[in-house]
Design a protein around this motif. Structure first.
Motif, mmCIF file in Angstrom:
data_model
loop_
_atom_site.group_PDB
_atom_site.id
_atom_site.type_symbol
_atom_site.label_atom_id
_atom_site.label_comp_id
_atom_site.label_asym_id
_atom_site.label_seq_id
_atom_site.Cartn_x
_atom_site.Cartn_y
_atom_site.Cartn_z
ATOM 1 N N LEU A 14 0.826 -1.199 0.000
ATOM 2 C CA LEU A 14 0.000 0.000 0.000
ATOM 3 C C LEU A 14 0.865 1.257 0.000
ATOM 4 N N GLN A 15 1.936 1.269 0.788
ATOM 5 C CA GLN A 15 2.836 2.414 0.820
ATOM 6 C C GLN A 15 3.507 2.628 -0.536
ATOM 7 N N THR A 16 3.884 1.525 -1.174
ATOM 8 C CA THR A 16 4.495 1.632 -2.504
ATOM 9 C C THR A 16 3.525 2.234 -3.507
ATOM 10 N N GLU A 17 2.268 1.802 -3.450
ATOM 11 C CA GLU A 17 1.251 2.333 -4.363
ATOM 12 C C GLU A 17 1.027 3.820 -4.124
ATOM 13 N N ILE A 18 0.984 4.222 -2.844
ATOM 14 C CA ILE A 18 0.796 5.633 -2.512
ATOM 15 C C ILE A 18 1.949 6.465 -3.047
ATOM 16 N N GLN A 19 3.181 5.982 -2.871
ATOM 17 C CA GLN A 19 4.347 6.716 -3.353
ATOM 18 C C GLN A 19 4.333 6.854 -4.879
ATOM 19 N N GLU A 20 3.874 5.821 -5.563
ATOM 20 C CA GLU A 20 3.786 5.894 -7.026
ATOM 21 C C GLU A 20 2.765 6.943 -7.461
ATOM 22 N N ILE A 21 1.640 7.015 -6.743
ATOM 23 C CA ILE A 21 0.621 8.019 -7.063
ATOM 24 C C ILE A 21 1.158 9.417 -6.805
ATOM 25 N N ILE A 22 1.865 9.595 -5.684
ATOM 26 C CA ILE A 22 2.443 10.903 -5.358
ATOM 27 C C ILE A 22 3.445 11.325 -6.430
ATOM 28 N N ALA A 24 3.519 10.389 -9.541
ATOM 29 C CA ALA A 24 2.810 10.727 -10.784
ATOM 30 C C ALA A 24 2.178 12.109 -10.695
ATOM 31 N N LEU A 25 1.620 12.445 -9.533
ATOM 32 C CA LEU A 25 0.999 13.752 -9.368
ATOM 33 C C LEU A 25 2.032 14.871 -9.413
ATOM 34 N N LEU A 26 3.224 14.621 -8.888
ATOM 35 C CA LEU A 26 4.274 15.638 -8.931
ATOM 36 C C LEU A 26 4.669 15.973 -10.353
ATOM 37 N N GLN A 31 1.700 22.340 -11.279
ATOM 38 C CA GLN A 31 3.050 22.621 -10.828
ATOM 39 C C GLN A 31 3.085 23.957 -10.084
ATOM 40 N N PRO A 32 3.627 23.989 -8.868
ATOM 41 C CA PRO A 32 3.737 25.279 -8.168
ATOM 42 C C PRO A 32 4.745 26.168 -8.876
ATOM 43 N N ALA A 33 4.460 27.455 -8.891
ATOM 44 C CA ALA A 33 5.357 28.403 -9.550
ATOM 45 C C ALA A 33 5.371 29.696 -8.753
ATOM 46 N N PHE A 34 6.541 30.300 -8.645
ATOM 47 C CA PHE A 34 6.675 31.582 -7.966
ATOM 48 C C PHE A 34 6.457 32.678 -8.996
ATOM 49 N N LEU A 35 5.432 33.486 -8.803
ATOM 50 C CA LEU A 35 5.108 34.523 -9.774
ATOM 51 C C LEU A 35 5.574 35.904 -9.341
ATOM 52 N N ALA A 36 5.378 36.239 -8.086
ATOM 53 C CA ALA A 36 5.730 37.577 -7.645
ATOM 54 C C ALA A 36 5.750 37.630 -6.126
ATOM 55 N N GLN A 37 6.339 38.672 -5.632
ATOM 56 C CA GLN A 37 6.322 38.932 -4.202
ATOM 57 C C GLN A 37 5.487 40.175 -3.970
ATOM 58 N N PHE A 38 4.414 40.034 -3.214
ATOM 59 C CA PHE A 38 3.503 41.144 -3.003
ATOM 60 C C PHE A 38 4.068 42.072 -1.932
ATOM 61 N N ILE A 39 4.277 43.311 -2.322
ATOM 62 C CA ILE A 39 4.789 44.321 -1.403
ATOM 63 C C ILE A 39 3.915 45.567 -1.522
ATOM 64 N N GLU A 40 3.960 46.401 -0.524
ATOM 65 C CA GLU A 40 3.211 47.646 -0.575
ATOM 66 C C GLU A 40 3.813 48.551 -1.653
ATOM 67 N N PRO A 41 2.952 49.222 -2.460
ATOM 68 C CA PRO A 41 3.479 50.116 -3.497
ATOM 69 C C PRO A 41 4.371 51.197 -2.903
#
Length: 357
Positions: A14-22, A24-26, A31-41
């Motif tokens: 079961l752990q092996t199956e879970i790791q395979e699913i994880i 595949a999802l990665l 996909q996480p992406a860094f777009l910008a850093q929000f700062i006060e104008p």
């Protein structure tokens, strides 16, 4: 003890199956992406001679003044409100420039050249529109359609201008050789991606899978100077070229010759060149040689032992039509004295395959 061992095996499976699913999802999931850093104008100033040590007039949030870009927003408003005000101004009916640029770009992608030939420059340094009233009308239609690109494309491709023949005549060529006045459909070469994907589609090996990770044709290195093309024709690369991982300043050794853009450059439109290297790549590259073999195999499997039927099928797959009598006689001679594979490579090299008629 036996039951405990069985439980451990099931848990491990079961752990092996879970790791395979994880895993595949990665790869296939969002996909996480860094777009910008929000700062006060922060306050922005006009800098004398470009020096940050010599600030002068305070600059408030606004669009270009020459375009009546007053946003009607207080200078100290937060960033989200500034961006919303700018977006509202950008698509406002009182600002037709945005819609004009978009309508012109849609026309450019369908006809090969925009009504304004410089799609990113509508100013004095750019070209004047060949049909200014048409551009105004298209702009109005674009706004009325709710800014629908699909609606605009449907309307243009169903028009008489788009559906007319590209066949030339002496009178038209004498007055307007470039067909800017739309007396015929301007013939043009299709993009590098279209040529490659069309070859794969004809051979029946185009992978139509949507989404997921891209495929790569380069080796794995840490520096750009070390990138090398190692596989540009294997079956793992037969997805649409849209999914090909591209490296800056690296020639893919086949389709870069067809003006495929360098990923390190920004262009308003692609140049169109004609060079001997294009014909050499479409005749002798490993990709085309392999696809020609597969295309010939497909023609044989679908049309049996009749060489004439096989030749006809190659025309249908590559050019979407049957050969004329003269073409069939010449093609039969090539297929008989040389091979059906060579005939396929020859058809791939025709202008009819690479150009929109």
């Amino acid at each position: 003890m036996r039951k405990k061992s069985t439980d451990n095996s099931e848990r491990q499976a079961l752990q092996t199956e879970i790791q395979e699913i994880i895993a595949a999802l990665l790869v296939e999931g969002p996909q996480p992406a860094f777009l910008a850093q929000f700062i006060e104008p922060v306050e922005t100033f006009v800098l004398a001679r470009g020096s940050p040590e010599s600030p002068r007039d305070l600059v408030h949030a606004a669009a270009p003044q020459r375009l009546s870009g007053e946003l009607g927003i207080e200078p100290d408003r937060p960033g989200p409100e500034r961006r919303k005000a700018f977006a509202d101004w950008l698509v406002s009916p009182d600002n037709p420039l945005t819609a004009r640029v978009m309508a012109n770009r849609i026309w450019h992608h369908l006809f090969g050249s925009g009504i304004v030939a410089t799609p990113s420059d509508f100013g004095r340094a750019g070209a004047t529109p060949t049909h200014p009233q048409l551009l105004d009308w298209l702009t109005g239609q674009f706004i009325e359609s709710g800014w629908s690109t699909k609606s605009m494309i449907r309307m243009i491709v169903l028009s008489k201008a788009f559906r007319q023949s590209s066949a030339p005549n002496d009178e038209g060529l004498a007055k307007d050789a470039g067909a800017q006045l739309l007396w015929r459909f301007p013939p043009r070469r299709v993009e590098a991606e279209v040529i490659r994907d069309s070859v794969l589609q004809a051979s029946g090996r185009l992978d139509r899978t949507i989404g997921g990770p891209s495929y790569r044709i380069h080796n794995v290195k840490k520096r750009y100077a070390q990138w090398e093309v190692v596989n540009n024709y294997g079956d793992q690369t037969w997805r649409r070229m849209l999914y090909q991982e591209r490296m800056r300043r690296v020639d893919d050794r086949i389709f870069t010759a067809f003006d495929f853009p360098d990923c390190g450059q920004i262009r308003a439109k692609r140049p169109v060149s004609t060079t001997p290297l294009q014909a050499l790549n479409l005749m002798n590259s490993d990709f085309v040689v392999r696809q020609s073999e597969l295309l010939a195999e497909r023609a044989r499997s679908e049309r049996g032992r009749s060489l004439e039927d096989q030749v006809t099928r190659c025309f249908e797959l590559l050019l979407c039509r049957q050969p004329t009598t003269d073409e069939l006689d010449a093609s039969m001679a090539v297929a008989t004295t040389q091979s059906l594979e060579l005939l396929c490579r020859t058809l791939i090299n025709t202008n009819e395959f690479a150009f929109l008629p």
